[in-house]
Design an enzyme around this catalytic site. Structure first.
Site, PDB file in Angstrom:
ATOM      1  CG  ASP A  37     -44.191  12.090   4.938  1.00 35.02           C
ATOM      2  OD1 ASP A  37     -45.246  12.784   4.323  1.00 35.02           O
ATOM      3  OD2 ASP A  37     -43.615  12.287   5.904  1.00 35.02           O
TER       4      ASP A  37
ATOM      5  CG  ASP B  96     -48.532  15.240   3.345  1.00 32.28           C
ATOM      6  OD1 ASP B  96     -49.416  14.498   3.909  1.00 32.28           O
ATOM      7  OD2 ASP B  96     -48.024  15.984   3.701  1.00 32.28           O
ATOM      8  CD  GLU B  97     -48.472  10.848   6.714  1.00 37.58           C
ATOM      9  OE1 GLU B  97     -47.740  10.113   6.911  1.00 37.58           O
ATOM     10  OE2 GLU B  97     -48.934  11.661   7.272  1.00 37.58           O
TER      11      GLU B  97
END
Length: 359
Positions: free
Chosen positions: A8, A102-103
């Site tokens: 993350d 983003d993850e």
């Protein structure tokens, strides 16, 4: 035993802005458009000290920190960085399941590099991200996706945490039950009313009781309380729909739902951008006070080309709800489905992902 890593990025959008504009470093940065309907896309860690969080109304963020620097989102730039990060992931495994820009989940049980220790793989990935993008990431390492996602929050920012198979119970049982994904404020209150405050409390309840109170989600709670999650990491999982919903502490009339629908539409709009896909069908979901679920949908000839377009369609769908005016609602949701590959709709994507939403 599987080795799952959840990576993350730390305050991703805000961190990209601070990286690219040195004048923003050390300042409370809020990535959001200003306006009554706007919501926060991301907040830097400096902004978070004032209580600002993602998905919060921008006007509230401004009240919490009048000196915050508001920066409009630049999704093209975030996507470019996200592609860099995913390329790093794929050096180590082909089993990469992106959740957003983003993850992602990674299954490193059989890593390409031949490395055996998932902790060392996670550390190397984070080092490569830092060196190649000048950004930081946090990671959780565990035997399954559920535990890995919880673990990735444990040492944020710029850290990692491992939950070894032999330590699952020791880690999980003392946790407050709201650490389980899907247990929000309303569900947390319902569980507390039943005397369920920790995961340990939850584990004591039989499956039948949890299903009686929470339906199919009761089974999920039962399994998560035991650290069970057999879902595989699914590479390049295609997003079928994106939605946001709210459950109210008090039931509301239909005409009181408009501001909630507007806010949820914006959350869905931004979430759609993070998936890099285009949704054409707008869906409105309602749950009445007696738990009846209704959905209304509309598929225009072209996907909504602006936030206001999505809001207008979602609000219009309330006029297709044909229930008595005294009906009260305990939940509302706004979603987009019917996703297409952006490469097949380049012209639409340019309009959808390049324009600034109307305020």
């Amino acid at each position: 035993m599987r080795k799952i890593v959840h990576v993350d990025m730390d305050a991703f959008y805000a961190s990209v802005e601070q990286r690219d504009d040195p004048s923003l470093r050390g300042k409370p940065v809020v990535v959001a458009w200003r306006g009554a309907r706007s919501v926060v896309c991301a907040a830097s860690y400096e902004a978070r000290t004032f209580g600002i969080r993602s998905a919060m109304p921008a006007v509230r963020a401004e009240r919490l920190c009048p000196d915050a620097v508001f920066v409009p989102p630049d999704f093209a730039r975030y996507k470019a960085v996200s592609r860099q990060v995913r390329e790093i992931f794929h050096r180590h495994t082909d089993l990469v399941e992106p959740l957003s820009l983003d993850e992602a989940y990674l299954d490193v049980t059989e890593a390409k590099t031949g490395m055996q220790l998932a902790t060392e793989i996670a550390q190397l990935i984070r080092t490569q991200i830092r060196e190649e993008t000048q950004l930081t990431a946090s990671a959780g390492i565990a035997p399954n996706k559920f535990l890995a996602k919880i673990a990735s929050d444990w040492r944020k920012p710029d850290g990692q945490f491992v939950i070894a198979p032999s330590r699952v119970d020791a880690f999980l049982l003392p946790l407050p039950v709201n650490r389980i994904p899907g247990v929000g404020k309303v569900m947390d209150g319902k569980l507390a009313a039943l005397g369920i405050v920790t995961v340990s409390d939850l584990r004591l309840r039989p499956l039948e009781e949890l299903q009686a109170h929470f339906g199919s989600f009761g089974q999920s709670l039962y399994r998560r309380a035991r650290g069970i999650d057999e879902r595989p990491v699914e590479p390049d999982q295609e997003v079928q729909s994106v939605s946001s919903e709210d459950t109210f502490s008090e039931d509301l009339a239909l005409d009181a739902l408009d501001p909630h629908i507007q806010r949820l539409a914006e959350k869905t709009w931004h979430a759609t951008r993070r998936t890099e896909r285009i949704g054409r069908t707008v869906v409105l979901k309602l749950k009445t006070s007696n738990f009846r679920i209704l959905t209304r949908s509309y598929t225009p000839e072209q996907p909504p080309a602006s936030l206001q377009g999505l809001v207008d369609i979602a609000l219009g769908l309330t006029r297709r709800v044909e229930l008595p005016p005294e009906t009260r609602y305990r939940l509302v949701g706004v979603g987009l489905s019917g996703f297409s590959d952006p490469e097949l709709q380049a012209a639409v994507q340019g309009e959808l992902f390049g324009e600034v939403p109307q305020q």
